[in-house]
Scaffold this motif. Structure first.
Motif, PDB file in Angstrom:
ATOM      1  N   LEU A  20      67.346  66.979 -13.292  1.00 17.62           N
ATOM      2  CA  LEU A  20      67.069  65.679 -13.341  1.00 17.62           C
ATOM      3  C   LEU A  20      65.610  65.346 -13.010  1.00 17.62           C
ATOM      4  N   ALA A  21      64.935  66.107 -12.257  1.00 17.85           N
ATOM      5  CA  ALA A  21      63.408  65.914 -11.939  1.00 17.85           C
ATOM      6  C   ALA A  21      62.703  66.290 -13.093  1.00 17.85           C
ATOM      7  N   PRO A  22      62.601  67.319 -13.693  1.00 17.03           N
ATOM      8  CA  PRO A  22      61.904  67.593 -14.919  1.00 17.03           C
ATOM      9  C   PRO A  22      62.121  66.526 -16.109  1.00 17.03           C
ATOM     10  N   LEU A  23      63.462  66.395 -16.192  1.00 17.07           N
ATOM     11  CA  LEU A  23      63.707  65.350 -17.191  1.00 17.07           C
ATOM     12  C   LEU A  23      63.150  63.945 -17.007  1.00 17.07           C
ATOM     13  N   ALA A  75      64.634  55.900  -1.814  1.00 16.76           N
ATOM     14  CA  ALA A  75      65.726  56.526  -0.911  1.00 16.76           C
ATOM     15  C   ALA A  75      66.281  55.574   0.110  1.00 16.76           C
ATOM     16  N   PHE A  76      65.276  54.781   0.629  1.00 17.64           N
ATOM     17  CA  PHE A  76      65.609  54.174   2.010  1.00 17.64           C
ATOM     18  C   PHE A  76      66.220  53.030   1.530  1.00 17.64           C
ATOM     19  N   VAL A  77      66.207  52.289   0.529  1.00 18.83           N
ATOM     20  CA  VAL A  77      66.655  51.044   0.117  1.00 18.83           C
ATOM     21  C   VAL A  77      68.197  51.555  -0.629  1.00 18.83           C
ATOM     22  N   THR A  78      68.192  52.289  -1.518  1.00 17.79           N
ATOM     23  CA  THR A  78      69.377  52.622  -2.131  1.00 17.79           C
ATOM     24  C   THR A  78      70.062  53.915  -1.644  1.00 17.79           C
ATOM     25  N   GLY A  79      69.456  54.607  -0.893  1.00 21.97           N
ATOM     26  CA  GLY A  79      70.354  55.927  -0.320  1.00 21.97           C
ATOM     27  C   GLY A  79      70.874  57.018  -1.353  1.00 21.97           C
ATOM     28  N   ASN A  80      70.176  56.815  -2.536  1.00 21.67           N
ATOM     29  CA  ASN A  80      70.698  57.428  -3.622  1.00 21.67           C
ATOM     30  C   ASN A  80      69.622  58.552  -4.255  1.00 21.67           C
ATOM     31  N   TYR A 126      69.846  60.444  -6.854  1.00 22.19           N
ATOM     32  CA  TYR A 126      69.150  60.269  -8.477  1.00 22.19           C
ATOM     33  C   TYR A 126      68.206  59.086  -8.527  1.00 22.19           C
ATOM     34  N   LEU A 127      68.509  57.937  -8.036  1.00 27.24           N
ATOM     35  CA  LEU A 127      67.671  56.795  -8.174  1.00 27.24           C
ATOM     36  C   LEU A 127      66.229  57.068  -7.518  1.00 27.24           C
ATOM     37  N   SER A 128      66.246  57.642  -6.567  1.00 25.96           N
ATOM     38  CA  SER A 128      64.767  58.278  -5.806  1.00 25.96           C
ATOM     39  C   SER A 128      63.996  59.085  -6.788  1.00 25.96           C
ATOM     40  N   ILE A 129      64.777  59.677  -7.844  1.00 21.60           N
ATOM     41  CA  ILE A 129      64.095  60.724  -8.663  1.00 21.60           C
ATOM     42  C   ILE A 129      63.858  59.665 -10.106  1.00 21.60           C
ATOM     43  N   LEU A 130      64.897  58.997 -10.306  1.00 21.16           N
ATOM     44  CA  LEU A 130      64.807  58.276 -11.921  1.00 21.16           C
ATOM     45  C   LEU A 130      63.684  57.267 -11.751  1.00 21.16           C
ATOM     46  N   ILE A 131      63.704  56.326 -10.602  1.00 20.38           N
ATOM     47  CA  ILE A 131      62.802  55.184 -10.772  1.00 20.38           C
ATOM     48  C   ILE A 131      61.373  55.483 -10.819  1.00 20.38           C
ATOM     49  N   PRO A 132      61.061  56.308  -9.749  1.00 21.40           N
ATOM     50  CA  PRO A 132      59.564  56.746  -9.510  1.00 21.40           C
ATOM     51  C   PRO A 132      59.113  57.349 -10.718  1.00 21.40           C
ATOM     52  N   GLY A 133      59.986  58.446 -11.198  1.00 18.74           N
ATOM     53  CA  GLY A 133      59.758  59.360 -12.164  1.00 18.74           C
ATOM     54  C   GLY A 133      59.265  58.290 -13.539  1.00 18.74           C
ATOM     55  N   ASN A 189      53.785  68.437 -11.730  1.00 12.16           N
ATOM     56  CA  ASN A 189      53.409  68.077 -10.429  1.00 12.16           C
ATOM     57  C   ASN A 189      54.221  66.968  -9.894  1.00 12.16           C
ATOM     58  N   LEU A 190      54.575  66.079 -10.909  1.00 12.58           N
ATOM     59  CA  LEU A 190      55.461  64.881 -10.674  1.00 12.58           C
ATOM     60  C   LEU A 190      56.825  65.495 -10.509  1.00 12.58           C
ATOM     61  N   SER A 191      57.078  66.234 -11.216  1.00  9.71           N
ATOM     62  CA  SER A 191      58.516  66.528 -10.946  1.00  9.71           C
ATOM     63  C   SER A 191      58.921  67.422  -9.599  1.00  9.71           C
ATOM     64  N   ARG A 192      57.883  68.017  -8.989  1.00  9.56           N
ATOM     65  CA  ARG A 192      58.022  68.866  -8.054  1.00  9.56           C
ATOM     66  C   ARG A 192      58.021  67.691  -6.759  1.00  9.56           C
ATOM     67  N   THR A 193      57.095  66.780  -6.608  1.00 11.53           N
ATOM     68  CA  THR A 193      57.043  65.731  -5.777  1.00 11.53           C
ATOM     69  C   THR A 193      58.126  64.680  -5.780  1.00 11.53           C
ATOM     70  N   LEU A 194      59.009  64.654  -6.868  1.00 14.03           N
ATOM     71  CA  LEU A 194      60.155  63.865  -6.792  1.00 14.03           C
ATOM     72  C   LEU A 194      61.152  64.793  -6.137  1.00 14.03           C
ATOM     73  N   GLU A 195      61.292  65.751  -6.378  1.00 17.29           N
ATOM     74  CA  GLU A 195      62.428  66.442  -5.415  1.00 17.29           C
ATOM     75  C   GLU A 195      61.920  66.717  -4.170  1.00 17.29           C
ATOM     76  N   ASP A 196      60.630  67.021  -3.620  1.00 12.86           N
ATOM     77  CA  ASP A 196      60.094  67.204  -2.363  1.00 12.86           C
ATOM     78  C   ASP A 196      60.275  65.916  -1.513  1.00 12.86           C
ATOM     79  N   SER A 197      60.228  64.687  -2.237  1.00 13.82           N
ATOM     80  CA  SER A 197      60.278  63.558  -1.352  1.00 13.82           C
ATOM     81  C   SER A 197      61.542  62.716  -1.823  1.00 13.82           C
TER      82      SER A 197
END
Length: 479
Positions: free
Chosen positions: A176-179, A371-376, A378-385, A401-409
């Motif tokens: 999902l992150a690279p997508l 992540a803090f608001v939704t606890g999800n 998938y959303l913590s990857i999709l919305i910032p992505g 760089n973005l896909s890595r950061t999405l997974e890291d955080s």
């Protein structure tokens, strides 16, 4: 005629989050209250603001339903893991791993072993929940039998389980992150090594140091023998009990659908319990739904409390609390998203971003916020992505760089949040509160630390040329 909608002010958008942070910190962190009512209070407050902005209840309800619908696949997996744990207790698969595990594993290396085993399994299978719910449960049993710290063991299990969730090509979030970022899968996985490898090394060092210094807390040989003797009295040991583990690993490698694979695995485990253990089919089905109970066996005599704690667990019903928490969280997320308040929060984060370091730091902050608001996850990857993908290109930063950061955080942060589905699942499955295992899930937060270090130093930050930038922007325009 449709009501005119007002854009939320920064104060309106931030206030539900601020209230949630304060109430959850005080309520869950200090007063040990349930998170669900607190989240509902915050959702009510957010709904009042949304209605003042011109949103009707029907519109907010639609947003809530959409968010809950998006969480249903994860909820189904949650229930199937409950089925699996109950049936593996019934078949004797997990108890056999515990039996031989307390004999073979050196207590001084239990924590690092917990991390490495779950890391390997989660990488092979691509599922953090499945790894924690199967081999993770067995490791917790071994820790209890050896008298080792359960919070540290749980932290190591969670960290190892999310190692594979970050790096496995079979993992949904890894795909999902690279997508979401516009990068390529295997390019993304290689780029993840910059933060995941040092974070893993840090975790291993911590588990080794703590384990080597905890030898005096280990249980005596006599107490371990008692536990083994009682397990042997309840179950019959056979190589056949490993079949459910093999099915799970092979199914993941062959990329069989997760839900039917787990359900079929559970049914096969019940059959094994009937023929190998001599338990009844009726109790097998009960174990799948309500969890296994030692009274289902033919064991005569008093059962140790440690044994009942180890094996009286599982069942789809055991996941009900987690499901309720997911629905409450999705309700709050639905109101925040539908009313545009979440978008305003994320836009505010971007206002003063001018450097590559600022962009990456803002991405981390955005992932944490979602992540803090939704606890999800998938959303913590999709919305910032979606929010950052063009910003990265404009700053000549490669999408990986973005896909890595999405997974890291994003991915690995969610299980450290008590009211998230992942946090609640790990608590129910491993029997340790989220805040108790949080300090020991070293990989999960050290990845963020190394992501910040790389952003500051520029090491591991891939830039793109103007020509490459043009190609990426053209591709963005075609989507």
């Amino acid at each position: 005629m449709e009501n005119k909608k007002l854009k939320p002010t920064t104060l309106q958008a931030v206030s539900p989050l601020a209230i949630m942070i304060v109430l959850l910190t005080i309520g869950v962190g200090f007063m040990k209250l349930r998170a669900e009512p607190i989240i509902l209070i915050c959702a009510t407050f957010a709904a009042i603001i949304a209605q003042k902005l011109g949103y009707t209840w029907d519109e907010l309800q639609k947003g809530i339903i959409e968010k809950i619908s998006s969480a249903l696949p994860a909820t189904l997996i949650l229930w199937s893991v409950g089925l699996l744990i109950g049936s593996w207790m019934f078949s004797g698969t997990v108890p056999m791993i515990i039996y031989y595990g307390v004999e073979l594993i050196n207590p001084r290396f239990l924590y690092v072993t917990a991390f490495l085993i779950t890391a390997v399994l989660s990488t092979v299978t691509g599922t953090s929940w499945g790894s924690a719910g199967t081999i993770g449960v067995a490791i917790m049993g071994i820790a209890q039998g050896l008298g080792m710290s359960l919070p540290i063991t749980a932290g190591a299990v969670v960290a190892g389980s999310y190692f594979g969730d970050k790096l496995s090509p079979f993992s949904d979030t890894t795909n999902l992150a690279p997508l979401a970022a516009g990068s390529e899968l295997y390019e993304h996985i290689k780029h993840m090594l910059y933060t995941t490898v040092p974070a893993s090394i840090a975790a291993i060092i911590v588990y080794l140091v703590v384990g080597l210094s905890a030898e005096s807390s280990s249980a005596s040989t006599e107490s371990v023998s008692i536990i083994q003797n009682q397990l042997s009295g309840i179950y019959n040991w056979s190589f056949i009990l490993i079949i459910p583990v093999v099915i799970m690993v092979v199914g993941s490698i062959m990329k069989f659908p997760t839900l039917p694979t787990m359900v079929i695995n559970s049914l096969i485990s019940v059959v094994i319990g009937v023929f190998v253990q001599g338990f009844t089919l009726k109790n097998g089905f009960i174990s799948m739904i309500n969890g296994f109970n030692v009274t289902m066996s033919n064991f005569d005599g008093e059962v140790l409390k440690d044994i009942t704690t180890l094996i009286n667990r599982g069942g789809a019903v055991s996941m009900t609390t987690t499901t309720v928490l997911v629905f409450c969280s999705m309700g709050f997320a639905g109101i925040m998203s539908t009313s545009g308040m979440l978008d305003v929060v994320l836009e505010a984060i971007l206002k003063r971003v001018k450097t590559a370091f600022g962009v990456i730091l803002s991405t981390i902050a955005s992932c944490f916020t979602v992540a803090f608001v939704t606890g999800n996850s998938y959303l913590s990857i999709l919305i910032p992505g979606e929010l950052f993908r063009k910003i990265y290109l404009e700053r000549n930063l490669h999408p990986k760089n973005l896909s890595r950061t999405l997974e890291d955080s994003g991915t690995v942060l969610v299980p450290l949040i008590p009211w998230s589905a992942a946090g609640a699942y790990m608590t129910v499955t491993l029997g340790v509160d989220t805040l108790a295992y949080l300090p020991w899930a070293v990989l999960n937060y050290m990845g963020i630390v190394f992501a910040i270090i790389l952003a500051m130093t520029g090491i591991g930050i891939t830039k793109i040329t103007d020509e490459e930038k043009e190609k990426f922007l053209i591709a963005e325009g075609e989507k």
